[in-house]
Design a protein around this motif. Structure first.
Motif, PDB file in Angstrom:
ATOM      1  N   VAL A  47      -1.379  -9.226 -42.090  1.00 58.24           N
ATOM      2  CA  VAL A  47      -0.888  -9.967 -40.937  1.00 58.24           C
ATOM      3  C   VAL A  47       0.380  -9.315 -40.419  1.00 58.24           C
ATOM      4  CG1 VAL A  47      -0.048 -12.206 -40.149  1.00 58.24           C
ATOM      5  CG2 VAL A  47      -1.797 -12.083 -41.919  1.00 58.24           C
ATOM      6  N   ASN A  48       0.370  -8.913 -39.181  1.00 55.26           N
ATOM      7  CA  ASN A  48       1.604  -8.442 -38.563  1.00 55.26           C
ATOM      8  C   ASN A  48       2.081  -9.530 -37.630  1.00 55.26           C
ATOM      9  OD1 ASN A  48       2.110  -6.063 -39.733  1.00 55.26           O
ATOM     10  ND2 ASN A  48       1.341  -4.783 -38.081  1.00 55.26           N
ATOM     11  N   ASN A  49       3.161 -10.147 -37.991  1.00 52.39           N
ATOM     12  CA  ASN A  49       3.643 -11.264 -37.196  1.00 52.39           C
ATOM     13  C   ASN A  49       4.944 -10.854 -36.545  1.00 52.39           C
ATOM     14  OD1 ASN A  49       4.982 -13.644 -36.415  1.00 52.39           O
ATOM     15  ND2 ASN A  49       3.552 -14.805 -37.689  1.00 52.39           N
ATOM     16  N   TYR A  50       4.993 -10.996 -35.244  1.00 56.44           N
ATOM     17  CA  TYR A  50       6.176 -10.516 -34.536  1.00 56.44           C
ATOM     18  C   TYR A  50       7.188 -11.618 -34.245  1.00 56.44           C
ATOM     19  CZ  TYR A  50       3.742  -6.148 -34.319  1.00 56.44           C
ATOM     20  OH  TYR A  50       3.108  -5.000 -34.684  1.00 56.44           O
ATOM     21  N   ASP A  51       6.951 -12.813 -34.783  1.00 57.88           N
ATOM     22  CA  ASP A  51       7.958 -13.868 -34.633  1.00 57.88           C
ATOM     23  C   ASP A  51       9.172 -13.503 -35.452  1.00 57.88           C
ATOM     24  OD1 ASP A  51       6.384 -15.273 -33.028  1.00 57.88           O
ATOM     25  OD2 ASP A  51       5.668 -16.692 -34.543  1.00 57.88           O
ATOM     26  N   MET A  52      10.332 -13.599 -34.857  1.00 60.98           N
ATOM     27  CA  MET A  52      11.520 -13.159 -35.573  1.00 60.98           C
ATOM     28  C   MET A  52      12.142 -14.268 -36.399  1.00 60.98           C
ATOM     29  SD  MET A  52      11.587 -10.182 -35.329  1.00 60.98           S
ATOM     30  CE  MET A  52      10.214  -9.382 -34.523  1.00 60.98           C
ATOM     31  N   PRO A  53      12.324 -14.016 -37.676  1.00 63.02           N
ATOM     32  CA  PRO A  53      12.904 -15.006 -38.571  1.00 63.02           C
ATOM     33  C   PRO A  53      14.417 -14.843 -38.635  1.00 63.02           C
ATOM     34  CG  PRO A  53      12.191 -13.151 -39.828  1.00 63.02           C
ATOM     35  CD  PRO A  53      12.027 -12.785 -38.392  1.00 63.02           C
ATOM     36  N   SER A  54      15.033 -15.610 -39.511  1.00 65.70           N
ATOM     37  CA  SER A  54      16.487 -15.589 -39.608  1.00 65.70           C
ATOM     38  C   SER A  54      17.028 -14.235 -40.045  1.00 65.70           C
ATOM     39  CB  SER A  54      16.939 -16.661 -40.590  1.00 65.70           C
ATOM     40  OG  SER A  54      16.226 -16.508 -41.806  1.00 65.70           O
ATOM     41  N   ASN A  55      16.690 -13.829 -41.253  1.00 66.36           N
ATOM     42  CA  ASN A  55      17.306 -12.635 -41.809  1.00 66.36           C
ATOM     43  C   ASN A  55      16.364 -11.446 -41.889  1.00 66.36           C
ATOM     44  OD1 ASN A  55      19.436 -11.234 -42.883  1.00 66.36           O
ATOM     45  ND2 ASN A  55      18.893 -11.709 -44.990  1.00 66.36           N
ATOM     46  N   ALA A  56      15.082 -11.729 -42.022  1.00 66.14           N
ATOM     47  CA  ALA A  56      14.120 -10.640 -42.146  1.00 66.14           C
ATOM     48  C   ALA A  56      13.610 -10.240 -40.773  1.00 66.14           C
ATOM     49  CB  ALA A  56      12.951 -11.097 -43.002  1.00 66.14           C
ATOM     50  N   ILE A  57      13.544  -8.930 -40.544  1.00 61.43           N
ATOM     51  CA  ILE A  57      13.033  -8.468 -39.258  1.00 61.43           C
ATOM     52  C   ILE A  57      12.009  -7.376 -39.470  1.00 61.43           C
ATOM     53  CG2 ILE A  57      15.150  -9.007 -38.009  1.00 61.43           C
ATOM     54  CD1 ILE A  57      15.682  -5.947 -38.049  1.00 61.43           C
ATOM     55  N   THR A  98      -6.121  -6.573 -52.983  1.00 63.01           N
ATOM     56  CA  THR A  98      -5.759  -7.986 -52.966  1.00 63.01           C
ATOM     57  C   THR A  98      -4.883  -8.215 -51.729  1.00 63.01           C
ATOM     58  OG1 THR A  98      -5.689  -7.820 -55.368  1.00 63.01           O
ATOM     59  CG2 THR A  98      -4.782  -9.831 -54.393  1.00 63.01           C
ATOM     60  N   ASP A  99      -5.018  -9.376 -51.120  1.00 65.25           N
ATOM     61  CA  ASP A  99      -4.228  -9.728 -49.948  1.00 65.25           C
ATOM     62  C   ASP A  99      -2.742  -9.641 -50.300  1.00 65.25           C
ATOM     63  OD1 ASP A  99      -3.050 -10.850 -47.786  1.00 65.25           O
ATOM     64  OD2 ASP A  99      -4.345 -12.637 -47.726  1.00 65.25           O
ATOM     65  N   MET A 100      -1.995  -8.771 -49.609  1.00 62.70           N
ATOM     66  CA  MET A 100      -0.564  -8.593 -49.886  1.00 62.70           C
ATOM     67  C   MET A 100       0.190  -9.912 -49.735  1.00 62.70           C
ATOM     68  SD  MET A 100       0.137  -5.584 -50.986  1.00 62.70           S
ATOM     69  CE  MET A 100       1.923  -5.503 -50.838  1.00 62.70           C
ATOM     70  N   ASN A 101      -0.321 -10.790 -48.871  1.00 65.54           N
ATOM     71  CA  ASN A 101       0.351 -12.066 -48.659  1.00 65.54           C
ATOM     72  C   ASN A 101       0.475 -12.873 -49.956  1.00 65.54           C
ATOM     73  OD1 ASN A 101       0.572 -11.401 -46.032  1.00 65.54           O
ATOM     74  ND2 ASN A 101      -0.980 -12.812 -45.261  1.00 65.54           N
ATOM     75  N   GLU A 102      -0.479 -12.673 -50.846  1.00 68.90           N
ATOM     76  CA  GLU A 102      -0.415 -13.397 -52.134  1.00 68.90           C
ATOM     77  C   GLU A 102       0.810 -12.966 -52.920  1.00 68.90           C
ATOM     78  OE1 GLU A 102      -3.690 -13.918 -54.708  1.00 68.90           O
ATOM     79  OE2 GLU A 102      -5.177 -13.705 -53.107  1.00 68.90           O
ATOM     80  N   PHE A 103       1.097 -11.657 -52.896  1.00 69.54           N
ATOM     81  CA  PHE A 103       2.249 -11.131 -53.636  1.00 69.54           C
ATOM     82  C   PHE A 103       3.552 -11.513 -52.925  1.00 69.54           C
ATOM     83  CE2 PHE A 103      -0.970  -7.509 -54.259  1.00 69.54           C
ATOM     84  CZ  PHE A 103      -1.599  -8.200 -55.288  1.00 69.54           C
ATOM     85  N   ILE A 104       3.510 -11.491 -51.598  1.00 67.52           N
ATOM     86  CA  ILE A 104       4.684 -11.848 -50.802  1.00 67.52           C
ATOM     87  C   ILE A 104       5.069 -13.302 -51.092  1.00 67.52           C
ATOM     88  CG2 ILE A 104       5.448 -12.295 -48.426  1.00 67.52           C
ATOM     89  CD1 ILE A 104       3.854  -9.738 -47.625  1.00 67.52           C
ATOM     90  N   ILE A 137       5.783  -6.087 -43.214  1.00 67.39           N
ATOM     91  CA  ILE A 137       5.133  -7.387 -43.019  1.00 67.39           C
ATOM     92  C   ILE A 137       6.235  -8.411 -43.196  1.00 67.39           C
ATOM     93  CG2 ILE A 137       3.556  -9.099 -43.974  1.00 67.39           C
ATOM     94  CD1 ILE A 137       1.699  -6.911 -44.766  1.00 67.39           C
ATOM     95  N   ASN A 138       6.470  -9.177 -42.168  1.00 65.13           N
ATOM     96  CA  ASN A 138       7.552 -10.130 -42.217  1.00 65.13           C
ATOM     97  C   ASN A 138       7.266 -11.262 -43.200  1.00 65.13           C
ATOM     98  OD1 ASN A 138       9.360 -12.213 -41.619  1.00 65.13           O
ATOM     99  ND2 ASN A 138       9.728 -11.294 -39.618  1.00 65.13           N
ATOM    100  N   ALA A 139       8.126 -11.361 -44.220  1.00 64.95           N
ATOM    101  CA  ALA A 139       7.911 -12.390 -45.254  1.00 64.95           C
ATOM    102  C   ALA A 139       7.867 -13.788 -44.646  1.00 64.95           C
ATOM    103  CB  ALA A 139       9.023 -12.314 -46.296  1.00 64.95           C
ATOM    104  N   ASN A 140       8.630 -13.989 -43.570  1.00 62.08           N
ATOM    105  CA  ASN A 140       8.678 -15.338 -42.990  1.00 62.08           C
ATOM    106  C   ASN A 140       7.425 -15.698 -42.213  1.00 62.08           C
ATOM    107  OD1 ASN A 140      11.181 -15.960 -44.058  1.00 62.08           O
ATOM    108  ND2 ASN A 140      12.225 -14.829 -42.445  1.00 62.08           N
ATOM    109  N   SER A 141       6.559 -14.692 -42.028  1.00 65.14           N
ATOM    110  CA  SER A 141       5.306 -14.988 -41.341  1.00 65.14           C
ATOM    111  C   SER A 141       4.253 -15.448 -42.353  1.00 65.14           C
ATOM    112  CB  SER A 141       4.801 -13.749 -40.606  1.00 65.14           C
ATOM    113  OG  SER A 141       4.341 -12.791 -41.548  1.00 65.14           O
ATOM    114  N   VAL A 142       4.595 -15.328 -43.622  1.00 68.37           N
ATOM    115  CA  VAL A 142       3.651 -15.689 -44.684  1.00 68.37           C
ATOM    116  C   VAL A 142       4.013 -17.059 -45.238  1.00 68.37           C
ATOM    117  CG1 VAL A 142       2.724 -15.010 -46.930  1.00 68.37           C
ATOM    118  CG2 VAL A 142       3.358 -13.266 -45.252  1.00 68.37           C
ATOM    119  N   GLN A 143       3.106 -17.992 -45.078  1.00 68.78           N
ATOM    120  CA  GLN A 143       3.381 -19.364 -45.543  1.00 68.78           C
ATOM    121  C   GLN A 143       2.930 -19.551 -46.972  1.00 68.78           C
ATOM    122  OE1 GLN A 143       5.312 -21.308 -43.712  1.00 68.78           O
ATOM    123  NE2 GLN A 143       5.342 -19.576 -42.302  1.00 68.78           N
TER     124      GLN A 143
END
Ligand code: ZN
Length: 328
Positions: free
Chosen positions: A95-105, A228-234, A322-328
């Motif tokens: 997932v490439n999420n372009y929403d900008m989070p607080s500290n992670a970009i 494995t889906d990287m989001n799982e590790f994130i 991959i923005n960590a804040n895009s991963v729920q």
């Protein structure tokens, strides 16, 4: 007469029997030989298939690292690194999420593009150590009184243990880069990732007393080696309160092009001026003599350009593919 005839018949029968026995023996030998050959063929076929799989996996790993780094090197202006590393469409897991989070970009986030008058910051990061080059890297950093970040792997020899400690003692940031650095093992499943992560975190704590808080995924968070889906590790790292860092500037010291020390410096300087915060990818391994050679001139060039060189801390703008804040 009769006796002679009987004897003759007997002899004929015996001969026939002998011939039959020989025939049976020959046939049995041929059948056994065929069976053994077929079994061998099947065994060899399985070996070839499994070796081919391993080759594919290794090729994927090597090619990927190279692609990522070349992309980094070639990235110019608004040409975003994050955009160039295409998420795998086959499995749709990245997932490439372009929403900008607080500290992670994201690496190419506009908010990180340098404007006139900005104080530029560079974070030199060394992956894969400790190695026979670590001491030389530390010596150079000490010579310029510059602090950096070491994303290390698990080495158990005494020399390596002393190097982890030296990294800490000299004020650099000790960070994790997996224990085994074997893509196939680390990324096999969430379980194997957890096991490897816990191992490196505990090991570094045992050796240095430092509870490491920063991680760099082998191949980066955007790697396309992991099945494995990287989001799982994130998600797992987030639960552990651990921040992972990718990079937005690659020196190119891990590409197949054998850059000279001058070229490594040039690669870094070309990109560093584009960003407010640059996380610079370098490597600390036995074969990276050119990186060691380039380090002094690189620090001088950065300082001449007015770039502040810092170790990663909680104040660092987090650069991620991959923005960590895009991963729920
Ligand atoms: Zn690595």
């Amino acid at each position: 007469m009769e006796d002679k005839t009987t004897n003759g018949l007997k002899q004929q029968r015996e001969r026939r029997n002998r011939i039959n026995r020989i025939k049976t023996g020959i046939i049995a030998t041929i059948v056994i030989w065929m069976l053994v050959s077929m079994t061998l063929c099947i065994v060899l076929l399985f070996r070839v298939v499994s070796l081919q799989k391993q080759i594919d996996m290794l090729t994927a790993a090597g090619v990927l690292t190279e692609q990522v780094e070349q992309t980094e090197n070639n990235a110019s202006g608004s040409q975003a690194v994050g955009e160039e590393i295409e998420p795998s469409t086959e499995d749709g897991e990245y997932v490439n999420n372009y929403d900008m989070p607080s500290n992670a970009i994201m690496v190419n986030d506009e908010s990180n593009l340098a404007q006139e008058g900005d104080q530029l910051k560079a974070y030199l990061t060394f992956d894969d150590g400790p190695s026979s080059n670590t001491a030389a890297i530390l010596d150079t950093l000490a010579q310029y009184n510059v602090k950096a970040t070491f994303f290390v792997v698990g080495n158990e020899d005494e020399e390596s243990k002393a190097l982890y400690q030296r990294i800490v003692d000299e004020g650099h940031t000790l960070a994790m880069h997996s224990y085994s650095h074997k893509y196939s093992a680390v990324y096999e499943s969430l379980e194997s990732f957890k096991q490897d992560f816990t191992q490196i975190q505990n090991y570094l704590y045992d050796v240095t007393g430092v509870d490491c808080q920063y991680y760099r995924f082998p191949g980066g968070s955007s790697n396309q080696v992991s099945n494995t889906d990287m989001n799982e590790f994130i998600r797992y790292l987030k639960d552990q309160g651990v921040t992972y860092f990718d990079w937005n500037v690659a020196s190119g010291d891990a590409t197949s092009q054998a850059y000279t020390a001058e070229e490594l410096v040039e690669n870094v300087m070309t990109d560093v001026v584009k960003y407010k915060t640059s996380v610079v990818l370098l490597h600390d391994s036995d074969t990276k003599d050119t990186t060691v050679e380039a380090l002094g001139p690189m620090i001088e060039a950065l300082q001449e350009a007015g770039v502040e060189i810092l170790p990663i801390s909680e104040d660092t703008t987090v650069i991620q593919h991959i923005n960590a804040n895009s991963v729920q």
